[in-house]
Design a protein around this motif. Structure first.
Motif, PDB file in Angstrom:
ATOM      1  N   ALA B 132       8.499  -3.640  66.124  1.00  0.00           N
ATOM      2  CA  ALA B 132       7.899  -4.505  67.141  1.00  0.00           C
ATOM      3  C   ALA B 132       6.408  -4.690  66.868  1.00  0.00           C
ATOM      4  CB  ALA B 132       8.113  -3.913  68.526  1.00  0.00           C
ATOM      5  N   ILE B 133       5.784  -3.655  66.306  1.00  0.00           N
ATOM      6  CA  ILE B 133       4.359  -3.746  66.009  1.00  0.00           C
ATOM      7  C   ILE B 133       4.134  -4.447  64.675  1.00  0.00           C
ATOM      8  CG2 ILE B 133       2.296  -2.363  65.546  1.00  0.00           C
ATOM      9  CD1 ILE B 133       3.516  -0.263  67.446  1.00  0.00           C
ATOM     10  N   ILE B 134       5.013  -4.133  63.713  1.00  0.00           N
ATOM     11  CA  ILE B 134       4.787  -4.605  62.337  1.00  0.00           C
ATOM     12  C   ILE B 134       5.220  -6.046  62.133  1.00  0.00           C
ATOM     13  CG2 ILE B 134       5.436  -4.254  59.939  1.00  0.00           C
ATOM     14  CD1 ILE B 134       5.782  -1.295  60.583  1.00  0.00           C
ATOM     15  N   LEU B 135       6.449  -6.363  62.550  1.00  0.00           N
ATOM     16  CA  LEU B 135       7.086  -7.604  62.104  1.00  0.00           C
ATOM     17  C   LEU B 135       6.345  -8.901  62.477  1.00  0.00           C
ATOM     18  CD1 LEU B 135       9.468  -7.907  60.268  1.00  0.00           C
ATOM     19  CD2 LEU B 135      10.935  -8.255  62.251  1.00  0.00           C
ATOM     20  N   PRO B 136       5.930  -9.083  63.741  1.00  0.00           N
ATOM     21  CA  PRO B 136       5.231 -10.349  64.044  1.00  0.00           C
ATOM     22  C   PRO B 136       3.959 -10.520  63.218  1.00  0.00           C
ATOM     23  CG  PRO B 136       5.836  -9.212  66.060  1.00  0.00           C
ATOM     24  CD  PRO B 136       6.089  -8.255  64.946  1.00  0.00           C
ATOM     25  N   MET B 137       3.295  -9.409  62.908  1.00  0.00           N
ATOM     26  CA  MET B 137       2.049  -9.481  62.134  1.00  0.00           C
ATOM     27  C   MET B 137       2.299 -10.019  60.722  1.00  0.00           C
ATOM     28  SD  MET B 137      -0.652  -8.191  63.862  1.00  0.00           S
ATOM     29  CE  MET B 137      -1.772  -7.005  63.120  1.00  0.00           C
ATOM     30  N   PHE B 138       3.501  -9.750  60.186  1.00  0.00           N
ATOM     31  CA  PHE B 138       3.836 -10.253  58.841  1.00  0.00           C
ATOM     32  C   PHE B 138       3.604 -11.752  58.733  1.00  0.00           C
ATOM     33  CE2 PHE B 138       7.209  -7.064  57.109  1.00  0.00           C
ATOM     34  CZ  PHE B 138       6.218  -6.119  57.004  1.00  0.00           C
ATOM     35  N   PHE B 139       3.876 -12.442  59.825  1.00  0.00           N
ATOM     36  CA  PHE B 139       3.910 -13.899  59.745  1.00  0.00           C
ATOM     37  C   PHE B 139       2.641 -14.538  60.286  1.00  0.00           C
ATOM     38  CE2 PHE B 139       8.168 -12.177  60.149  1.00  0.00           C
ATOM     39  CZ  PHE B 139       8.664 -12.553  58.925  1.00  0.00           C
ATOM     40  N   SER B 140       1.600 -13.712  60.429  1.00  0.00           N
ATOM     41  CA  SER B 140       0.321 -14.272  60.861  1.00  0.00           C
ATOM     42  C   SER B 140      -0.126 -15.317  59.834  1.00  0.00           C
ATOM     43  CB  SER B 140      -0.696 -13.134  60.994  1.00  0.00           C
ATOM     44  OG  SER B 140      -1.822 -13.415  60.217  1.00  0.00           O
ATOM     45  N   PRO B 141      -0.489 -16.521  60.307  1.00  0.00           N
ATOM     46  CA  PRO B 141      -0.761 -17.627  59.380  1.00  0.00           C
ATOM     47  C   PRO B 141      -2.078 -17.495  58.624  1.00  0.00           C
ATOM     48  CG  PRO B 141      -1.078 -18.303  61.644  1.00  0.00           C
ATOM     49  CD  PRO B 141      -0.564 -16.915  61.706  1.00  0.00           C
ATOM     50  N   PHE B 142      -2.899 -16.519  59.020  1.00  0.00           N
ATOM     51  CA  PHE B 142      -4.225 -16.380  58.421  1.00  0.00           C
ATOM     52  C   PHE B 142      -4.177 -16.350  56.887  1.00  0.00           C
ATOM     53  CE2 PHE B 142      -7.371 -13.422  56.645  1.00  0.00           C
ATOM     54  CZ  PHE B 142      -8.539 -14.070  56.970  1.00  0.00           C
ATOM     55  N   GLY B 143      -3.325 -15.473  56.350  1.00  0.00           N
ATOM     56  CA  GLY B 143      -3.252 -15.320  54.896  1.00  0.00           C
ATOM     57  C   GLY B 143      -2.830 -16.606  54.204  1.00  0.00           C
ATOM     58  N   VAL B 144      -1.855 -17.303  54.800  1.00  0.00           N
ATOM     59  CA  VAL B 144      -1.348 -18.542  54.205  1.00  0.00           C
ATOM     60  C   VAL B 144      -2.472 -19.572  54.132  1.00  0.00           C
ATOM     61  CG1 VAL B 144       0.370 -20.370  54.377  1.00  0.00           C
ATOM     62  CG2 VAL B 144       0.916 -18.080  55.201  1.00  0.00           C
ATOM     63  N   VAL B 145      -3.164 -19.765  55.254  1.00  0.00           N
ATOM     64  CA  VAL B 145      -4.186 -20.814  55.324  1.00  0.00           C
ATOM     65  C   VAL B 145      -5.351 -20.499  54.382  1.00  0.00           C
ATOM     66  CG1 VAL B 145      -5.857 -21.942  56.839  1.00  0.00           C
ATOM     67  CG2 VAL B 145      -3.546 -21.475  57.660  1.00  0.00           C
ATOM     68  N   VAL B 146      -5.839 -19.265  54.430  1.00  0.00           N
ATOM     69  CA  VAL B 146      -7.009 -18.915  53.622  1.00  0.00           C
ATOM     70  C   VAL B 146      -6.677 -18.975  52.123  1.00  0.00           C
ATOM     71  CG1 VAL B 146      -8.639 -17.082  53.075  1.00  0.00           C
ATOM     72  CG2 VAL B 146      -8.064 -17.560  55.436  1.00  0.00           C
ATOM     73  N   THR B 147      -5.523 -18.443  51.734  1.00  0.00           N
ATOM     74  CA  THR B 147      -5.150 -18.480  50.314  1.00  0.00           C
ATOM     75  C   THR B 147      -4.965 -19.925  49.856  1.00  0.00           C
ATOM     76  OG1 THR B 147      -3.896 -16.482  50.815  1.00  0.00           O
ATOM     77  CG2 THR B 147      -3.703 -17.343  48.593  1.00  0.00           C
ATOM     78  N   HIS B 148      -4.370 -20.733  50.715  1.00  0.00           N
ATOM     79  CA  HIS B 148      -4.191 -22.141  50.371  1.00  0.00           C
ATOM     80  C   HIS B 148      -5.537 -22.835  50.162  1.00  0.00           C
ATOM     81  CE1 HIS B 148      -3.722 -26.450  51.396  1.00  0.00           C
ATOM     82  NE2 HIS B 148      -2.672 -26.345  50.614  1.00  0.00           N
ATOM     83  N   GLN B 149      -6.509 -22.562  51.043  1.00  0.00           N
ATOM     84  CA  GLN B 149      -7.840 -23.154  50.890  1.00  0.00           C
ATOM     85  C   GLN B 149      -8.440 -22.779  49.541  1.00  0.00           C
ATOM     86  OE1 GLN B 149      -7.471 -25.310  53.240  1.00  0.00           O
ATOM     87  NE2 GLN B 149      -9.641 -25.255  53.754  1.00  0.00           N
ATOM     88  N   TYR B 150      -8.223 -21.525  49.162  1.00  0.00           N
ATOM     89  CA  TYR B 150      -8.796 -21.050  47.908  1.00  0.00           C
ATOM     90  C   TYR B 150      -8.088 -21.678  46.702  1.00  0.00           C
ATOM     91  CZ  TYR B 150     -11.516 -17.720  45.188  1.00  0.00           C
ATOM     92  OH  TYR B 150     -12.413 -17.144  44.338  1.00  0.00           O
ATOM     93  N   MET B 151      -6.788 -21.986  46.887  1.00  0.00           N
ATOM     94  CA  MET B 151      -6.008 -22.584  45.791  1.00  0.00           C
ATOM     95  C   MET B 151      -6.358 -24.057  45.595  1.00  0.00           C
ATOM     96  SD  MET B 151      -2.157 -21.166  46.199  1.00  0.00           S
ATOM     97  CE  MET B 151      -1.708 -19.469  45.873  1.00  0.00           C
ATOM     98  N   ARG B 152      -7.089 -24.626  46.558  1.00  0.00           N
ATOM     99  CA  ARG B 152      -7.422 -26.041  46.494  1.00  0.00           C
ATOM    100  C   ARG B 152      -8.012 -26.432  45.146  1.00  0.00           C
ATOM    101  NH1 ARG B 152     -10.938 -27.689  51.564  1.00  0.00           N
ATOM    102  NH2 ARG B 152     -12.137 -26.094  50.490  1.00  0.00           N
ATOM    103  N   GLU B 153      -8.815 -25.514  44.583  1.00  0.00           N
ATOM    104  CA  GLU B 153      -9.494 -25.841  43.337  1.00  0.00           C
ATOM    105  C   GLU B 153      -8.570 -25.800  42.127  1.00  0.00           C
ATOM    106  OE1 GLU B 153     -12.675 -23.028  43.436  1.00  0.00           O
ATOM    107  OE2 GLU B 153     -13.360 -23.884  45.339  1.00  0.00           O
ATOM    108  N   LEU B 154      -7.394 -25.188  42.292  1.00  0.00           N
ATOM    109  CA  LEU B 154      -6.466 -25.095  41.153  1.00  0.00           C
ATOM    110  C   LEU B 154      -5.872 -26.472  40.863  1.00  0.00           C
ATOM    111  CD1 LEU B 154      -4.496 -21.812  41.804  1.00  0.00           C
ATOM    112  CD2 LEU B 154      -6.567 -22.167  40.476  1.00  0.00           C
ATOM    113  N   ASP B 155      -5.670 -26.732  39.575  1.00  0.00           N
ATOM    114  CA  ASP B 155      -5.146 -28.017  39.167  1.00  0.00           C
ATOM    115  C   ASP B 155      -3.653 -27.870  38.863  1.00  0.00           C
ATOM    116  OD1 ASP B 155      -5.809 -30.713  38.672  1.00  0.00           O
ATOM    117  OD2 ASP B 155      -5.382 -30.317  36.563  1.00  0.00           O
ATOM    118  N   SER B 156      -2.873 -28.916  39.153  1.00  0.00           N
ATOM    119  CA  SER B 156      -1.432 -28.760  38.894  1.00  0.00           C
ATOM    120  C   SER B 156      -1.123 -28.782  37.394  1.00  0.00           C
ATOM    121  CB  SER B 156      -0.622 -29.824  39.634  1.00  0.00           C
ATOM    122  OG  SER B 156      -1.296 -31.043  39.617  1.00  0.00           O
TER     123      SER B 156
END
Lengths: 273, 258
Positions: B132-156
């Motif tokens: 109950a303490i661990i599982l909802p935290m897994f899906f906190s969007p913070f990591g997704v958004v921040v990592t995505h912002q950082y990946m912006r500079e990567l080229d396909s």
């Protein structure tokens, strides 16, 4: 066996794009289970009379929550923190970041002092805080904790943005005889405006987290009125299992945050164009 | 010449000003550490002895905090990095709107998500368990958004090149993308670690069993403690994050961008 084979074959033929898409699935499923779908159900809970008869009562739960004195107190305190605490944190962060990046770049270690608090667990410094603010009956200890704890992330983001500005811009301005204060006001701040907008939003969001600090500072007693936050109200209703009160205050808070974010983004867009 | 001298004096004054501010910011931490070894007007580590000998629950809660924090940090990274990769490199309908919902979710304070999280946990029947303490935290969007912002500079083109070598999405992710965003991943990890170590609300609300709570929630009840062990307990509590900070502060300063 046949179907297994087919499955294997199918797996092999999945396109690259499909497989990249699948990487989102764990995150998406979890978000749906814990955030998106229950949020919609909370929306429904907020317009029914109770969990058993489930009669739609329109907005009467909202009226009840909005007229609840504790909810009003919590909202008032939240808005005060946004109106007073957030400007303090943002202006202080801008000034410190400018000084550290340009005037005092020979001492990069100075920045660490401001970043450290964001990682320090509040529970571990709260004893000292209680001693330092022993005689304070005002909102000071909580506001001080807010600035202390949440300025670090602002300074990280601001200094990161500042280092991307080309130094030649300054040289040119200096040759033209501009004063350093004018350069900051006229050139630097507009150039990092998107970051400033972001840290304003971030600090507003962080201001809602202040319950933790208040709870740890005052222990599990009732806090003084000025430090009563929304989370106290939520916790009380949680203990009473009052779903309707919880649901309406959840929805109201989310609308408030959404409104702030939309206004923030609008202002930013207008400012940039 | 005089101009330069004046600027020098001004810089020294500014330095002193910022230094004082910096000291104010580290002051509470220093006081906590000093206070923990200062007893009855002399230096002693009696407080630590007492904590060790008389305060058994403390270590149980420390252990809980450690397990929750490590599990949450690992889970967030395992789930967020592939998701950020997907948002950056996969093409699908509704990507923009989904990402926008993630950003909005990231902005929402815990107050908004208390009840939704609880409903999710109740449906899964895991209230009053460590999950109950661990599982909802897994899906906190913070990591997704921040990592995505950082990946912006990567080229396909980077991905195209890597695909010549392998056809496995995982291999491309691990060998080609992750090394490029390592700094950001460490920063996100550190941030999540500190956040999880510091969490109070979830253990208070989602478990009834005191034994399942973490150190933050335990320390909050000062009646649990003899005042003499309060400060030593605080110091031990901040050691893990402080160590992480010493190890990774460079990444923390470089890895978060907007």
């Amino acid at each position: 066996m046949l179907s297994m084979n087919r499955l294997k074959q199918k797996k092999k033929t999945l396109s690259w794009n499909t497989r990249s898409k699948l990487l989102l699935l764990p995150s998406l499923i979890g978000s749906i289970i814990f955030f998106f779908w229950p949020y919609i159900r909370v929306l429904y809970y907020s317009v029914i009379d109770n969990q058993f008869s489930r009669k739609i009562v329109g907005l009467s739960n909202y009226m009840k929550t909005l007229s609840n004195p504790y909810f009003q107190l919590a909202m008032k305190n939240s808005l005060l923190l946004i109106l007073i605490g957030v400007p303090i944190i943002v202006i202080l962060a801008i000034v410190i970041s400018l000084l550290i990046t340009y005037q005092l770049y020979k001492f990069p270690r100075l920045r660490d002092a401001f970043i450290l608090p964001m990682l320090i667990p509040t529970a571990s410094i709260v004893v000292i805080w209680q001693i330092l603010f022993e005689r304070s009956t005002s909102v000071m200890p909580i506001y001080a904790l807010f600035v202390w704890k949440y300025i670090g992330i602002c300074i990280i983001l601001l200094t990161a943005a500042l280092t991307t500005i080309d130094r030649e811009v300054y040289e040119a301005a200096k040759i033209d005889g501009a004063k350093i204060g004018t350069i900051y006001r006229k050139i630097t701040v507009p150039m990092i405006a998107p970051t400033i907008f972001f840290i304003v939003l971030l600090s507003i969001v962080n201001s809602f987290k202040i319950f933790k600090e208040s709870y740890l500072y005052y222990g599990n007693k009732y806090p003084p009125n000025h430090s009563y936050t929304l989370q106290y109200y939520m916790n009380n209703n949680f203990l009473k299992f009052d779903y309707q009160a919880l649901a309406t205050s959840s929805i109201l808070t989310s609308f408030l945050v959404l409104l702030i974010v939309v206004i923030g983004l609008r202002t930013q867009r207008r400012f940039q164009s | 010449m005089r101009e330069e001298k004046r600027r020098g004096v001004k810089n020294i004054l500014l330095f002193i000003l910022v230094l004082i501010l910096a000291l104010i910011f580290v002051f509470p931490v220093i006081l906590t550490v000093l206070g923990s070894i200062y007893n009855d007007n002399r230096l002693s580590i009696d407080g630590y002895y007492q904590l060790l000998l008389n305060c058994f629950p403390f270590f149980g809660f420390f252990w809980n905090s450690a397990i929750y924090t490590v599990a949450i940090t690992g889970g967030v990274l395992l789930i967020s990095i592939p998701a950020a990769f997907s948002f950056k490199f996969a093409r699908f309908k509704g990507k923009k709107i989904t990402f926008l919902i993630y950003i909005i979710n990231m902005m929402m304070p815990f107050q908004v998500m208390v009840l939704p999280n609880y409903i999710g946990l109740r449906d899964l029947g895991i209230i009053n368990t460590p999950w109950a303490i661990i599982l909802p935290m897994f899906f906190s969007p913070f990591g997704v958004v921040v990592t995505h912002q950082y990946m912006r500079e990567l080229d396909s083109s980077l991905i195209e090149a890597a695909r010549l070598e392998t056809n496995s999405v995982f291999k491309v992710l691990i060998n080609c993308v992750i090394p490029q965003v390592k700094v950001c991943i460490v920063a996100v990890g550190l941030f999540v670690f500190a956040d999880a170590w510091n969490m109070v609300e979830q253990p208070l609300l989602y478990v009834n069993d005191d034994k399942l709570r973490n150190l933050s929630a335990f320390i909050a009840n000062t009646e649990n403690f003899d005042p003499a062990v309060m400060l030593p307990a605080s110091v031990i509590f901040l050691i893990p994050v402080f160590l992480c900070y010493l190890l990774f502060h460079e990444e923390l300063k470089e890895g978060l961008k907007v």
